[in-house]
Design a protein around this motif. Structure first.
Motif, PDB file in Angstrom:
ATOM      1  N   ASP A   1       0.830  -1.207   0.000  1.00 49.42           N
ATOM      2  CA  ASP A   1       0.000   0.000   0.000  1.00 49.42           C
ATOM      3  C   ASP A   1       0.865   1.258   0.000  1.00 49.42           C
ATOM      4  OD1 ASP A   1      -2.395  -1.381  -0.049  1.00 49.42           O
ATOM      5  OD2 ASP A   1      -2.587  -1.443   2.138  1.00 49.42           O
ATOM      6  N   GLN A   2       1.990   1.213   0.699  1.00 50.46           N
ATOM      7  CA  GLN A   2       2.900   2.358   0.695  1.00 50.46           C
ATOM      8  C   GLN A   2       3.452   2.622  -0.714  1.00 50.46           C
ATOM      9  OE1 GLN A   2       5.996   1.838   3.629  1.00 50.46           O
ATOM     10  NE2 GLN A   2       4.848   2.977   5.183  1.00 50.46           N
ATOM     11  N   LEU A   3       3.859   1.556  -1.386  1.00 49.43           N
ATOM     12  CA  LEU A   3       4.420   1.723  -2.721  1.00 49.43           C
ATOM     13  C   LEU A   3       3.382   2.242  -3.717  1.00 49.43           C
ATOM     14  CD1 LEU A   3       6.686  -1.441  -3.154  1.00 49.43           C
ATOM     15  CD2 LEU A   3       7.424   0.920  -2.839  1.00 49.43           C
ATOM     16  N   LEU A   4       2.147   1.804  -3.553  1.00 45.43           N
ATOM     17  CA  LEU A   4       1.096   2.193  -4.491  1.00 45.43           C
ATOM     18  C   LEU A   4       0.419   3.507  -4.096  1.00 45.43           C
ATOM     19  CD1 LEU A   4      -0.542  -1.300  -5.063  1.00 45.43           C
ATOM     20  CD2 LEU A   4       0.821  -0.008  -6.709  1.00 45.43           C
ATOM     21  N   GLN A   5       0.768   4.039  -2.933  1.00 45.59           N
ATOM     22  CA  GLN A   5       0.080   5.211  -2.426  1.00 45.59           C
ATOM     23  C   GLN A   5       0.137   6.423  -3.359  1.00 45.59           C
ATOM     24  OE1 GLN A   5       1.186   8.330  -1.074  1.00 45.59           O
ATOM     25  NE2 GLN A   5      -0.901   8.912  -0.483  1.00 45.59           N
ATOM     26  N   PRO A   6       1.296   6.744  -3.970  1.00 42.95           N
ATOM     27  CA  PRO A   6       1.296   7.903  -4.888  1.00 42.95           C
ATOM     28  C   PRO A   6       0.321   7.751  -6.053  1.00 42.95           C
ATOM     29  CG  PRO A   6       3.535   7.304  -4.283  1.00 42.95           C
ATOM     30  CD  PRO A   6       2.649   6.198  -3.786  1.00 42.95           C
ATOM     31  N   THR A   7       0.228   6.535  -6.590  1.00 43.63           N
ATOM     32  CA  THR A   7      -0.718   6.290  -7.682  1.00 43.63           C
ATOM     33  C   THR A   7      -2.151   6.421  -7.186  1.00 43.63           C
ATOM     34  OG1 THR A   7       0.839   4.794  -8.764  1.00 43.63           O
ATOM     35  CG2 THR A   7      -1.467   4.616  -9.417  1.00 43.63           C
ATOM     36  N   LYS A   8      -2.425   5.881  -6.009  1.00 40.74           N
ATOM     37  CA  LYS A   8      -3.770   5.977  -5.430  1.00 40.74           C
ATOM     38  C   LYS A   8      -4.122   7.429  -5.138  1.00 40.74           C
ATOM     39  CE  LYS A   8      -7.405   3.869  -3.551  1.00 40.74           C
ATOM     40  NZ  LYS A   8      -8.132   4.983  -2.950  1.00 40.74           N
ATOM     41  N   TYR A   9      -3.163   8.208  -4.680  1.00 40.15           N
ATOM     42  CA  TYR A   9      -3.421   9.620  -4.393  1.00 40.15           C
ATOM     43  C   TYR A   9      -3.747  10.366  -5.691  1.00 40.15           C
ATOM     44  CZ  TYR A   9      -2.678  14.452  -2.951  1.00 40.15           C
ATOM     45  OH  TYR A   9      -2.839  15.792  -2.708  1.00 40.15           O
ATOM     46  N   ALA A  10      -2.988  10.084  -6.735  1.00 43.21           N
ATOM     47  CA  ALA A  10      -3.252  10.728  -8.020  1.00 43.21           C
ATOM     48  C   ALA A  10      -4.641  10.370  -8.539  1.00 43.21           C
ATOM     49  CB  ALA A  10      -2.183  10.323  -9.034  1.00 43.21           C
ATOM     50  N   TYR A  11      -5.056   9.143  -8.296  1.00 43.50           N
ATOM     51  CA  TYR A  11      -6.405   8.713  -8.690  1.00 43.50           C
ATOM     52  C   TYR A  11      -7.469   9.420  -7.857  1.00 43.50           C
ATOM     53  CZ  TYR A  11     -10.505   5.660  -9.064  1.00 43.50           C
ATOM     54  OH  TYR A  11     -11.773   5.183  -9.230  1.00 43.50           O
ATOM     55  N   ASP A  12      -7.284   9.430  -6.541  1.00 46.52           N
ATOM     56  CA  ASP A  12      -8.284  10.011  -5.644  1.00 46.52           C
ATOM     57  C   ASP A  12      -8.476  11.504  -5.877  1.00 46.52           C
ATOM     58  OD1 ASP A  12      -8.726   7.555  -4.469  1.00 46.52           O
ATOM     59  OD2 ASP A  12      -7.381   7.917  -2.770  1.00 46.52           O
ATOM     60  N   THR A  13      -7.418  12.219  -6.194  1.00 47.76           N
ATOM     61  CA  THR A  13      -7.518  13.667  -6.404  1.00 47.76           C
ATOM     62  C   THR A  13      -7.997  14.041  -7.798  1.00 47.76           C
ATOM     63  OG1 THR A  13      -5.197  13.811  -7.106  1.00 47.76           O
ATOM     64  CG2 THR A  13      -5.670  14.126  -4.743  1.00 47.76           C
ATOM     65  N   GLY A  14      -7.995  13.087  -8.729  1.00 48.76           N
ATOM     66  CA  GLY A  14      -8.373  13.377 -10.108  1.00 48.76           C
ATOM     67  C   GLY A  14      -7.206  13.739 -10.995  1.00 48.76           C
ATOM     68  N   ALA A  15      -5.993  13.813 -10.407  1.00 50.49           N
ATOM     69  CA  ALA A  15      -4.827  14.168 -11.214  1.00 50.49           C
ATOM     70  C   ALA A  15      -4.556  13.117 -12.285  1.00 50.49           C
ATOM     71  CB  ALA A  15      -3.601  14.333 -10.312  1.00 50.49           C
ATOM     72  N   LEU A  16      -4.743  11.851 -11.942  1.00 50.64           N
ATOM     73  CA  LEU A  16      -4.511  10.786 -12.910  1.00 50.64           C
ATOM     74  C   LEU A  16      -5.528  10.849 -14.043  1.00 50.64           C
ATOM     75  CD1 LEU A  16      -2.843   8.282 -13.632  1.00 50.64           C
ATOM     76  CD2 LEU A  16      -4.441   6.910 -12.259  1.00 50.64           C
ATOM     77  N   LEU A  17      -6.780  11.103 -13.706  1.00 51.35           N
ATOM     78  CA  LEU A  17      -7.809  11.236 -14.739  1.00 51.35           C
ATOM     79  C   LEU A  17      -7.492  12.408 -15.659  1.00 51.35           C
ATOM     80  CD1 LEU A  17     -10.535  10.536 -16.031  1.00 51.35           C
ATOM     81  CD2 LEU A  17     -11.638  11.952 -14.272  1.00 51.35           C
ATOM     82  N   ARG A  18      -7.023  13.496 -15.078  1.00 49.90           N
ATOM     83  CA  ARG A  18      -6.658  14.672 -15.872  1.00 49.90           C
ATOM     84  C   ARG A  18      -5.615  14.311 -16.944  1.00 49.90           C
ATOM     85  NH1 ARG A  18      -4.801  17.576 -18.775  1.00 49.90           N
ATOM     86  NH2 ARG A  18      -4.323  19.795 -18.713  1.00 49.90           N
ATOM     87  N   VAL A  19      -4.623  13.532 -16.554  1.00 51.30           N
ATOM     88  CA  VAL A  19      -3.584  13.130 -17.497  1.00 51.30           C
ATOM     89  C   VAL A  19      -4.118  12.132 -18.509  1.00 51.30           C
ATOM     90  CG1 VAL A  19      -1.366  11.936 -17.721  1.00 51.30           C
ATOM     91  CG2 VAL A  19      -1.705  13.595 -15.883  1.00 51.30           C
TER      92      VAL A  19
END
Length: 297
Positions: A158-176
């Motif tokens: 979960d620690q390793l995947l946390q940055p990706t999960k954060y980007a998903y939760d905030t919408g930053a990943l969707l934006r990209v």
């Protein structure tokens, strides 16, 4: 940006007519979840949007969409004067409009969330099973600790995947992802011809997920498949025009049964609403279609 349109206002207004006593342009919205509700014509700004569709840095996306939408009035004017194929720039704008509505849609948003959930779960499972050696090495490098037990493995995963999960939760990943997908779709259909379909009788309506991939399946159509698996993509451009990807530019008059099939597609693919030109006479048609579908389920 709170309200973000999944149907461009300039496109939705193509289905609108002047309201009473200077009330502005109005469309007839049909709520598919409540087919027996009394529907009344309303202004176009009340519909075709999603709250926080892209919550992170969405203003730059709106600017990207606007580059296409601001060119639409001249395209629609050419369409109405039967001169749309006289300017190659019109072709490019219509293809971009298809790409925009395929990506900026309820369908793509649902697919994005589904793919991320599967990706995240598979990645986490791999790290805690076949990827344990990598996970233990990462924990040792990061914390100087050896992992003990399955709970420790899950915690480090979960620690390793946390940055990706954060980007998903905030919408930053969707934006990209949504901007990347828009550019990919534009490139994929850049050399496609455009077919402008015009009803011999009747008219088109438009749903809140209007750009749809299609593939013939005997006498019927399959719809909603990946772009690379589709025969074409269709998008209504007004009561009297629909654009579809094809091999060559051409205009074609289509009979009423085909118009009905395209309208049925818009109803079937819609998230919640379809929009009709007021006084189009399509209200009873849509209501019967929705009730027949509910009765067969």
């Amino acid at each position: 940006m709170v309200r973000q349109h999944v149907v461009s206002q300039v496109l939705l207004r193509r289905f609108a007519t002047p309201g009473p006593r200077g009330s502005g342009l109005q469309i007839y919205p049909f709520d598919l979840n409540h087919p027996r509700r009394l529907h009344k014509p309303k202004g176009t700004r009340a519909f075709g949007w999603v709250e926080h569709f892209v919550p992170f840095a969405s203003a730059s996306l709106e600017e990207l969409w606007g580059q296409t939408e601001q060119q639409l009035p001249s395209v629609f004017a050419a369409l109405d004067h039967d001169t749309v194929f006289e300017d190659p720039q019109h072709d490019s704008v219509m293809r971009d409009l298809i790409a925009l509505h395929w990506v900026r849609s309820h369908h793509y948003l649902a697919l994005y969330h589904q793919v991320f959930a599967e990706f995240y779960e598979r990645g986490r499972n791999w790290l805690t099973t076949d990827g344990q050696a990598l996970l233990r090495a990462a924990a040792l490098e990061k914390n100087g600790l050896h992992i003990a037990g399955p709970q420790g493995l899950e915690h480090i995963a979960d620690q390793l995947l946390q940055p990706t999960k954060y980007a998903y939760d905030t919408g930053a990943l969707l934006r990209v992802r949504i901007e990347e997908m828009f550019q990919k779709v534009r490139a994929y259909i850049a050399r496609s011809g455009l077919e402008i379909a015009m009803p011999e009788v009747g008219e088109f309506l438009i749903g809140d997920t209007p750009a749809q991939t299609l593939r013939p399946d005997g006498p019927l159509f399959e719809y909603g498949m990946a772009l690379g698996e589709a025969r074409t993509v269709v998008l209504p451009l007004g009561p009297k025009h629909m654009v579809a990807l094809g091999k060559h530019n051409r205009k074609v008059n289509i009979p009423k049964p085909f118009v009905d099939r395209m309208n049925a597609l818009q109803v079937a693919a819609a998230h919640q609403h379809v929009f009709l030109r007021p006084r189009s006479g399509l209200q009873n048609y849509v209501q019967a279609m929705v009730e027949n579908r509910s009765a067969s389920q």
